[in-house]
Every structure is written in structure tokens, then in C-alpha cells.
Design a protein around this motif. Structure first.
Motif: not given
Length: 220
Positions: A2-4, A6-8, A10-11, A13
Motif C-alpha cells: 500500500n505504501t508503494s 501510495g508513493t506512486t 503521489r509521484l 499526481w
């Protein structure tokens, strides 16, 4: 996981926001700003350096025009209209049916070397034509007096200017064809001769379009 994800997200966006900001900045705001400054401070140049007569656009001070007679049956190229000052030759770049005032379809040189036989023949033919066309019963043009710009096209093929020497060479013919005195036409050329920029950049020149518009007014 999920963290991965979410990071993707955000990047992605952040990248999308950067794309939108740069699109608005570089694709809308900057072009509008440049256009506004150009129209506000340099509107004549920004609109193509148009030349107007009687409220109508008759050309650009930056692009040469031909002054020819209508093409006759059987002719491949029209004959020059000798009542007007003639520009430099414009050889080698094709033709079009849209801009009938100037036959070139592209801007560029003919790419002939100095020893190219076709180019040498063009120059010889052009010099003979200049001598013949500009000689009058009272004035004989010497072949040695024909300047280089009278027999060669420019690097762009669209040069709007000629040398004062070539303009002066045409004075007697233009005066005769328009029933004007040689002195009046010489004065016309003198008045339309631009000197070197800042006194040392470039060469003295005569804009053919401006000169012919003045000639039209003078001849009535």
C-alpha cells in the motif's frame, strides 16, 4: 504494498500538476505575454513589416517581389515589366500559384558552386539581359557596369533590396518608360537609399517595393 502504491500515486499526481502548471505557463501565459509585448512595442515588425498603400497591404519590406508582365502563351517565364525597377534574380526554388507576385515557393539558395556551368550560364544570360533591357537610345549600359546583385540571387532568394548601383543603372530605362526626367528618377533613388546601419554594418541598399511605390505616385 500500500505504501508503494501510495508513493506512486503521489509521484504521478505531482508529475501531473507539474505538467499542468508548465503547460499553462509555457503554452498560454508566456506566448500571450510575448505577443502582447510584441504588439505593444513592435507591432509593425510583429505583423510582418507590412507595406500599405491606399489602406491595402501591398507587400512586406522584408520580402522581395517580382514586377513582370503577364505570362504569354508559349513562355516558360514571364518577361519583366520594364516600367518598374527590377529586383535581384530569383532562380531555382520552384513556383506556386498562390503568391503570384513572387514565384518562389521556398526560401533558400540555388546551391550551385561558383564553377557550376548552369550558374555561369545564368549569370551570362542575366548580364546580357540587364544590358539590353536598361539601354536606351540616349544611354548605353556597359557590361562592366553591371553590379553583382543584378545577375545573382541572394542566399534566401527573397532579398527585398538592391544595391544603389543597380538602382542607378535602371534610372534611364525607368525614366523613359514612365515619361519622367532622368533627374527626377535619380532623385527618387537617392531619397530611397538607406545607408549602412550605424554607419558601418552592412551595405547601402534600396528597397525595391518602397522605390516602386514612390515611382507609382510620381508617375501618376
Amino acid at each position: 504494498m500500500n505504501t508503494s502504491a501510495g508513493t506512486t500515486a503521489r509521484l504521478l499526481w505531482a508529475g501531473l500538476r507539474a505538467l499542468l502548471v508548465l503547460t499553462v505557463l509555457c503554452g498560454v501565459i508566456y506566448p500571450l505575454a510575448v505577443t502582447g509585448v510584441a504588439q505593444g512595442l513592435f507591432s509593425h515588425q510583429a505583423n510582418g513589416s507590412e507595406v500599405r498603400q491606399a489602406g491595402k497591404v501591398v507587400g512586406s519590406s522584408l520580402i522581395g517581389q517580382r514586377y513582370d508582365l503577364p505570362l504569354k502563351k508559349g513562355q516558360e517565364t514571364p518577361s519583366p515589366d520594364l516600367k518598374w525597377f527590377q529586383p535581384r534574380p530569383s532562380n531555382g526554388l520552384g513556383s506556386n500559384s498562390v503568391n503570384t507576385r513572387y514565384t518562389l515557393i521556398l526560401s533558400g539558395a540555388t546551391n550551385r558552386a561558383g564553377d557550376n556551368e548552369e550558374l555561369i550560364q545564368w549569370v551570362k544570360d542575366a548580364k546580357a539581359a540587364v544590358v539590353k533591357d536598361n539601354s536606351t537610345p540616349d544611354y548605353q549600359v556597359a557590361a562592366s557596369a553591371v553590379p553583382p546583385d543584378a545577375v545573382t540571387s541572394s542566399g534566401s532568394g527573397l532579398d527585398p533590396d538592391i544595391s544603389p548601383a543597380y538602382a542607378q543603372l535602371q534610372v534611364h530605362r525607368v525614366a523613359e518608360r514612365n515619361n519622367l526626367s532622368v533627374q527626377r528618377v535619380e532623385k527618387l533613388v537617392e531619397d530611397h537609399t538607406d545607408e549602412r546601419v550605424l554607419g558601418f554594418v552592412g551595405e547601402p541598399r534600396v528597397n525595391v517595393l518602397a522605390l516602386n511605390l514612390a515611382l507609382k505616385e510620381l508617375a501618376g
